[in-house]
Design a protein around this motif. Sequence first.
Motif, PDB file in Angstrom:
ATOM      1  N   THR A   1       0.843  -1.087  -0.011  1.00 43.42           N
ATOM      2  CA  THR A   1       0.198   0.057   0.030  1.00 43.42           C
ATOM      3  C   THR A   1       0.737   1.241   0.100  1.00 43.42           C
ATOM      4  O   THR A   1       2.114   1.076  -0.164  1.00 43.42           O
ATOM      5  CB  THR A   1      -0.945   0.096   1.127  1.00 43.42           C
ATOM      6  OG1 THR A   1      -0.382   0.670   2.428  1.00 43.42           O
ATOM      7  CG2 THR A   1      -1.459  -1.290   1.849  1.00 43.42           C
TER       8      THR A   1
ATOM      9  N   ALA B   1      -7.024   2.747  20.690  1.00 45.35           N
ATOM     10  CA  ALA B   1      -6.596   1.963  19.497  1.00 45.35           C
ATOM     11  C   ALA B   1      -5.995   0.829  20.072  1.00 45.35           C
ATOM     12  O   ALA B   1      -4.771   1.151  20.516  1.00 45.35           O
ATOM     13  CB  ALA B   1      -5.985   2.830  18.487  1.00 45.35           C
TER      14      ALA B   1
ATOM     15  N   LEU C   1      -8.402  -5.445  13.326  1.00 44.39           N
ATOM     16  CA  LEU C   1      -7.752  -5.231  11.778  1.00 44.39           C
ATOM     17  C   LEU C   1      -8.199  -4.169  11.266  1.00 44.39           C
ATOM     18  O   LEU C   1      -9.532  -3.842  11.364  1.00 44.39           O
ATOM     19  CB  LEU C   1      -7.856  -6.703  11.145  1.00 44.39           C
ATOM     20  CG  LEU C   1      -7.632  -7.785  11.777  1.00 44.39           C
ATOM     21  CD1 LEU C   1      -7.957  -8.995  10.821  1.00 44.39           C
ATOM     22  CD2 LEU C   1      -6.130  -7.857  12.087  1.00 44.39           C
TER      23      LEU C   1
HETATM   24  O1  TXA Z   1      -1.113   2.119   6.984  1.00 36.93           O
HETATM   25  C1  TXA Z   1      -1.692   0.930   7.583  1.00 36.93           C
HETATM   26  O2  TXA Z   1      -2.835   1.356   8.258  1.00 36.93           O
HETATM   27  C2  TXA Z   1      -1.395  -0.215   7.545  1.00 36.93           C
HETATM   28  C3  TXA Z   1      -1.769  -0.622   5.899  1.00 36.93           C
HETATM   29  C4  TXA Z   1      -1.649  -2.085   5.788  1.00 36.93           C
HETATM   30  O3  TXA Z   1      -3.088  -0.335   5.687  1.00 36.93           O
HETATM   31  N1  TXA Z   1      -2.016  -1.146   8.428  1.00 36.93           N
HETATM   32  C5  TXA Z   1      -1.881  -1.126   9.724  1.00 36.93           C
HETATM   33  O4  TXA Z   1      -2.537  -2.143  10.638  1.00 36.93           O
HETATM   34  O5  TXA Z   1      -1.148  -0.254  10.344  1.00 36.93           O
HETATM   35  P1  TXA Z   1      -2.299  -2.446  11.942  1.00 36.93           P
HETATM   36  O6  TXA Z   1      -2.993  -3.618  12.179  1.00 36.93           O
HETATM   37  O7  TXA Z   1      -0.904  -2.797  12.119  1.00 36.93           O
HETATM   38  O8  TXA Z   1      -2.719  -1.444  12.766  1.00 36.93           O
HETATM   39  C6  TXA Z   1      -4.226  -1.229  12.845  1.00 36.93           C
HETATM   40  C7  TXA Z   1      -4.402  -0.261  14.283  1.00 36.93           C
HETATM   41  C8  TXA Z   1      -4.232  -1.202  15.528  1.00 36.93           C
HETATM   42  O9  TXA Z   1      -3.439  -0.185  16.580  1.00 36.93           O
HETATM   43  C9  TXA Z   1      -5.633  -1.435  16.092  1.00 36.93           C
HETATM   44  O10 TXA Z   1      -5.489  -1.543  17.389  1.00 36.93           O
HETATM   45  C10 TXA Z   1      -6.394  -0.368  15.334  1.00 36.93           C
HETATM   46  O11 TXA Z   1      -5.904   0.093  14.169  1.00 36.93           O
HETATM   47  N2  TXA Z   1      -7.874  -0.535  15.156  1.00 36.93           N
HETATM   48  C11 TXA Z   1      -8.418  -1.547  14.355  1.00 36.93           C
HETATM   49  N3  TXA Z   1      -9.620  -1.457  14.612  1.00 36.93           N
HETATM   50  C12 TXA Z   1     -10.058  -0.847  15.495  1.00 36.93           C
HETATM   51  C13 TXA Z   1     -11.282  -0.248  16.200  1.00 36.93           C
HETATM   52  N4  TXA Z   1     -12.587  -0.913  15.565  1.00 36.93           N
HETATM   53  N5  TXA Z   1     -11.170   0.393  17.239  1.00 36.93           N
HETATM   54  C14 TXA Z   1     -10.033   1.173  17.510  1.00 36.93           C
HETATM   55  N6  TXA Z   1      -8.878   0.776  16.786  1.00 36.93           N
HETATM   56  C15 TXA Z   1      -8.543  -0.072  15.952  1.00 36.93           C
END
Ligand code: TXA
Length: 347
Positions: A38, A227, A69
């Motif tokens: 991405t 988060a 996620l």
């Molecule tokens: O740039 C990005 O955001 C990358 C690319 C692949 O898109 N993805 C990424 O995903 O950094 P990840 O899983 O490493 O971080 C996602 C964050 C995590 O801290 C998670 O706790 C938070 O997003 N998160 C996901 N769903 C959530 C929700 N419903 N409420 C609060 N926080 C959430």
Amino acid sequence: MQTKIMYISVNSSDFDQSEEFLQCVEDLRAGELVIFPTETVYGLGAVINKEESLKGIYVAKGRPSDNPLIVHIGEMEQIWQIVKKDPPEVFWKLADKFWPGPVTFIVKKTKNCSDIITGKRESVAVRFPSNRIAQSLIQRCGIPIAAPSANISGYPSPTRPEHLEEMRGRVKWIIETEPLEFGIESTIISLLEEKPVLLRPGPVTKEKLREIIPDLIIGQDMTEAIAPGMKYRHYSPRAKIKLIPWKGDKKEFIKNGMKMIEDLRRDQWTKKAALICTDETIEMYKETAIECISLGSRDNLYRVASHLFHVLRTLDKKGIDCALIEAFEEKGLGITIMNRLKKAASK
Ligand code: TXA
Ligand code: MG
């Protein structure tokens, strides 16, 4: 599992016609895990409608199951597969300005959005990436893709193909490309409360956001539960990291840096040490004979940000035990860089 690797150049115009790409789309639809680029960092994706595949993401990364996620869409209409109807006005305003791009919104989810994605929350994180390969993959798949960063949990996010070596054997496909545009994870904004809350600083800064939403609230302590992912150990190489605090005065800053190098030498003299600095300071440290790596110029923080995870990973590649890293002023993109650096330094 035998991982298939495909390279697509950002300049390629017809990659989405290739047999390999179409096979990858088909495998993704069938529930296989795919690592894809991405504009921020590489994602480790699975379709949102197959629970076993979603569980597989957590296994492949070694990620705690209560860390939800981000769902990625390839075209705007796909939001209705995950986002509850009538999101707040501000969602449209922000999406209009920043999508496709490196911003993630937390909004209310639809009933059928899996608990495995959201960690049983009523909300879901959603992002429309601008990277052409990601867009095309998700569009052709026809189903939104849940994807965390494609690193082993706790390690810095991958921004180059060589960072994905640790994931071989854990996923069906890896799509590689040139270094990514931002190289640091998306800005996350929660739209669940009356006022938008910044949960994770990213490529789009709070200053830019406040031009559109002046009432943006800055999440108090991003290590806390809002988060959920931010409470876990993050972005940490094996090497021990210590920050050289930022001082407005360059002379003072360097003097303090020199002193910290001396202290490090005295206390950790048996260890292999390094200094991560900037183009502006690297010459001055050379006389200390410590290994110096520059993150780039302070005049181009976008470059510094896109280089950061690669440099953190390089420390381990070189077998460095402890590293001093110059801090940055906490404004603009400096806030995002410092957020990641502080986490890397807090073991
Ligand atoms: O740039 C990005 O955001 C990358 C690319 C692949 O898109 N993805 C990424 O995903 O950094 P990840 O899983 O490493 O971080 C996602 C964050 C995590 O801290 C998670 O706790 C938070 O997003 N998160 C996901 N769903 C959530 C929700 N419903 N409420 C609060 N926080 C959430
Ligand atoms: Mg991550």
